[in-house]
Design a protein around this motif. Structure first.
Motif, short mmCIF file in Angstrom:
data_model
loop_
_atom_site.label_atom_id
_atom_site.label_comp_id
_atom_site.label_asym_id
_atom_site.label_seq_id
_atom_site.Cartn_x
_atom_site.Cartn_y
_atom_site.Cartn_z
N GLU A 156 15.68 2.56 -19.93
CA GLU A 156 14.77 1.41 -20.01
C GLU A 156 13.58 1.54 -19.06
O GLU A 156 13.23 0.61 -18.33
N ILE A 157 12.94 2.70 -19.12
CA ILE A 157 11.85 2.95 -18.17
C ILE A 157 10.60 2.13 -18.48
O ILE A 157 9.68 2.08 -17.68
N ASP A 158 10.59 1.47 -19.64
CA ASP A 158 9.46 0.59 -19.96
C ASP A 158 9.66 -0.81 -19.41
O ASP A 158 8.84 -1.70 -19.65
N LYS A 159 10.74 -1.02 -18.64
CA LYS A 159 11.06 -2.34 -18.09
C LYS A 159 10.82 -2.37 -16.58
O LYS A 159 10.44 -1.37 -15.97
N ASP A 160 11.09 -3.54 -15.99
CA ASP A 160 10.94 -3.69 -14.55
C ASP A 160 12.20 -3.20 -13.84
O ASP A 160 13.31 -3.35 -14.33
N TRP A 161 12.01 -2.63 -12.61
CA TRP A 161 13.10 -2.07 -11.82
C TRP A 161 12.84 -2.32 -10.34
O TRP A 161 11.69 -2.42 -9.90
N LYS B 297 11.98 8.26 -11.84
CA LYS B 297 12.18 7.06 -12.65
C LYS B 297 13.67 6.79 -12.80
O LYS B 297 14.50 7.66 -12.57
N PRO B 298 14.01 5.56 -13.18
CA PRO B 298 15.41 5.32 -13.57
C PRO B 298 15.71 6.10 -14.83
O PRO B 298 14.81 6.62 -15.50
N GLU C 261 0.81 -1.22 0.00
CA GLU C 261 0.00 0.00 0.00
C GLU C 261 0.85 1.27 0.00
O GLU C 261 0.36 2.36 -0.33
N ALA C 262 2.13 1.14 0.36
CA ALA C 262 3.00 2.33 0.43
C ALA C 262 3.56 2.72 -0.93
O ALA C 262 3.99 3.87 -1.10
N LEU C 263 3.60 1.82 -1.89
CA LEU C 263 4.22 2.09 -3.18
C LEU C 263 3.15 2.09 -4.27
O LEU C 263 2.53 1.06 -4.54
N VAL C 264 2.95 3.22 -4.87
CA VAL C 264 1.97 3.34 -5.95
C VAL C 264 2.51 2.64 -7.20
O VAL C 264 3.62 2.92 -7.65
N ASN C 265 1.72 1.69 -7.71
CA ASN C 265 2.06 0.93 -8.91
C ASN C 265 3.27 0.01 -8.72
O ASN C 265 4.07 -0.20 -9.63
N GLY C 266 3.37 -0.55 -7.52
CA GLY C 266 4.45 -1.49 -7.29
C GLY C 266 4.23 -2.30 -6.03
O GLY C 266 3.22 -2.16 -5.33
N ALA D 56 8.41 0.93 -15.23
CA ALA D 56 8.76 2.21 -14.62
C ALA D 56 8.17 3.40 -15.36
O ALA D 56 8.33 4.55 -14.91
N GLU D 57 7.49 3.18 -16.50
CA GLU D 57 6.81 4.27 -17.19
C GLU D 57 5.59 4.75 -16.41
O GLU D 57 5.14 5.89 -16.59
N LYS D 58 5.06 3.93 -15.54
CA LYS D 58 3.87 4.31 -14.78
C LYS D 58 4.20 5.40 -13.77
O LYS D 58 5.36 5.62 -13.43
N ASP D 59 3.15 6.07 -13.28
CA ASP D 59 3.35 7.06 -12.22
C ASP D 59 3.75 6.34 -10.94
O ASP D 59 3.00 5.51 -10.43
N LEU D 60 4.91 6.66 -10.42
CA LEU D 60 5.45 5.96 -9.26
C LEU D 60 5.57 6.93 -8.11
O LEU D 60 6.12 8.03 -8.25
#
Length: 598
Positions: free
Chosen positions: A586-591, A582-583, A505-510, A527-531
């Motif tokens: 490769e922001i469309d990948k997993d991080w 974001k990193p 619940e603490a991390l939006v979209n992760g 990582a393209e999502k709003d984080l």
């Protein structure tokens, strides 16, 4: 190597050093595996080791060792009796032997009712233990791996916590042509006996062998998987009536109270080499098909003998767990043997709690889920989790659910995901799935960010190099690299992850494994999502660093290096949301993201 003051002086082998295995071998009665008076049933050898300064004490079971070198000689008879002890402190250790004979005394608690075996019984002596000289990854550098009432296991010497990764397959790892025994040509699935030939190239000069040059394939396999940075292997020790039917400790397929001494000594050579390489040993003591094979699932003569031999011969190793049963319980329609009940499941764990001198981690695998094993009468310290979805997507939620269970016996379960994925495919070979995206994202990081202490990887049955046929671990080489990246991440961060819990619940979209307000180990699939991170009210600064789970490497700075929380901004709220950026590639990948209070 040392002198012992005793009525009978044993032959002492092994380095007299802390965390090293030390063997005391006695000349006793000459017996055979096949004697009319069963030596495994009608003798009981125990040793009590007492540290002279601290009075720390261990009661260690012994065993019949044939001629004392059965791994090489193949002997089935002799007069050697052995106890193996692993000291956890330097200094003087006193030992005293109990060696009795009587009908069924091997499983009796009334040892005083037996007859003394010569002058060995009540013999005494001592030796002096010095510090270990071993280095990483040898477990002797880190000490015994212990369950310490946390969801992670801890090394007694180094104080480090352990996260494991490695193959769960092949489950019939010990179905190996170079081991002694009757299983090669007994008519029970002999075609599944392995050569491990693909890994003979990985054997190195100076590595162990037996009977000339036997063992190179399997020893080489251990070398390979350790070279990939993996730190765990898994294997059945009894699969009579199971999927393979070639792995058992007995002299033959139909006898459950007589043990193949030379084969078990060869197993121990393999296990000892694994421990030197830093490979955790996952002993799976039975499977679904044969859970009722011994004593109809109860704790009678056959099962107690089996467990006693496992503890006596292999319990001296430092990093292991005892798994009471793969896919255990009454959960599918047509059981081959009587499925075990709750009482029987609990009794197995209690036996190891009472008889294993080192209190190694004790787990069980589903089958039946684990809800009935959480009470005050349970001596399980963890669970071995199997899931069933091809994309591994149920893992995170299932681990999280078990980790959230109320603790009723003071022992939170340490959860390992030991058979992720579906039965058909699971972790596919690189040639079929070179990226392993679902396994990495949902399986590996889904487990770790939910609070699992490790993963082992099942190979399924619908691909080449399956759970039963695999004998080349290079078929999943690309995935071992990704699993090593995960181990590297946890070794490079300096946070108390052993005290963390899932806080998605603490991390939006992760997903997030966190110690609220101190650190957050987050995982995002894209990582393209709003984080954003939701942080507790207060005045604090947090650093933000990124880790690439596909390629590994060092922690990286992203587009936002730090966020701050000011209590005055949170008058009406308990948390505040901060964008973590974001990193930078490769922001469309997993991080993976580490958010840490400064």
């Amino acid at each position: 190597m040392t002198s012992a003051v005793a009525q009978v002086s044993p032959h002492i082998t092994g380095e007299l050093k802390k965390w090293h295995s030390i063997s005391l071998t006695f000349d006793g009665p000459t017996v055979s595996e096949t004697d009319k008076v069963n030596p495994f049933v009608n003798y009981q050898l125990n040793a009590v080791f007492t540290h002279r300064k601290t009075k720390t004490q261990y009661k260690v079971p012994g065993f019949f060792a044939a001629d004392g070198d059965a791994a090489n000689s193949g002997a089935s008879s002799g007069n050697k009796w052995r106890v193996i002890f692993t000291p956890d402190q330097e200094g003087a250790w006193d030992w005293k032997i109990s060696f009795k004979t009587a009908p069924f005394i091997a499983v009796s608690e009334r040892v005083n009712s037996g007859y003394s075996v010569g002058s060995i019984d009540n013999s005494k002596g001592h030796f002096i233990v010095k510090s270990s000289d071993k280095g990483y990854p040898d477990f002797r550098e880190r000490g015994r791996l212990e369950y310490v009432n946390k969801p992670y296991l801890k090394f007694a010497e180094s104080g480090d916590y352990f996260i494991k990764a490695g193959p769960d397959s092949p489950e019939n790892l010990l179905s190996y042509r170079d081991f002694d025994g009757s299983f090669h040509q007994d008519g029970f699935k002999d075609d599944l006996v392995k050569s491990w030939q693909a890994h003979e190239q990985d054997w190195k000069s100076g590595d162990p062998v037996w009977q000339g040059d036997k063992g190179k394939g399997l020893i080489g396999a251990l070398n390979y998987i350790a070279s990939k940075g993996m730190n765990s292997i898994s294997f059945l020790t009894l699969n009579i009536m199971g999927d393979d039917q070639n792995v058992f400790p007995y002299t033959d397929y139909h006898t459950y109270d007589r043990f193949d001494v030379s084969k078990l000594a060869q197993w121990d050579i393999v296990f000892s080499h694994a421990q030197k390489l830093g490979l955790f040993l996952h002993f799976k003591t039975q499977e679904a098909e044969n859970q009722g094979l011994l004593d109809n699932g109860g704790l009678g003569l056959e099962r107690q003998l089996y467990y006693r031999e496992l503890i006596a011969r292999f319990g001296h190793h430092l990093a292991l767990n005892w798994n009471m049963g793969e896919e255990n319980g009454n959960w599918y329609p047509k059981h081959q043997t009587l499925p075990q009940t709750r009482i029987q499941r609990l009794s197995m764990a209690r036996y190891f709690h009472e008889q294993d001198p080192y209190n190694h981690h004790v787990v069980i695998h589903n089958g039946n889920f684990f809800d009935d094993l959480t009470g005050a009468d349970s001596y399980y310290t963890g669970v071995s989790l199997q899931t069933s979805l091809k994309d591994f997507s149920s893992i995170h939620g299932t681990v999280k659910r078990i980790r959230s269970w109320p603790i009723t016996n003071g022992r939170p379960f340490a959860v390992a995901v030991d058979e992720p994925g579906d039965a058909q495919f699971a972790l596919e070979p690189d040639i079929d799935n070179p990226s392993h995206d679902d396994a990495r994202m949902n399986g590996l990081w889904g487990a770790l960010t939910a609070g699992a202490w490790g993963t082992e990887w099942y190979f399924g049955y619908k691909r080449a190099h399956s759970d039963l046929t695999a004998q080349d671990w290079r078929t999943r080489d690309k995935f071992w690299t990704q699993a090593k990246h995960a181990l590297d991440f946890f070794s490079m961060i300096d946070v108390d992850y052993q005290d963390a819990e899932s806080q998605d619940e603490a991390l939006v979209n992760g997903w997030a494994l966190a110690k609220r307000g101190e650190f957050y180990i987050g995982y995002v699939k894209n990582a393209e999502k709003d984080l954003a991170i939701k942080l507790p009210k207060g005045i604090a600064n947090y650093s933000i660093k990124w880790f690439n789970p596909r390629n590994g490497g060092q922690l990286q700075l992203g587009t936002i290096k730090q966020v701050s929380v000011d209590e005055t901004l949170q008058y009406y709220f308990q948390t505040v949301k901060r964008n973590i950026g974001k990193p930078t590639s490769e922001i469309d990948k997993d991080w993976v993201v580490l958010i840490e209070r400064l």
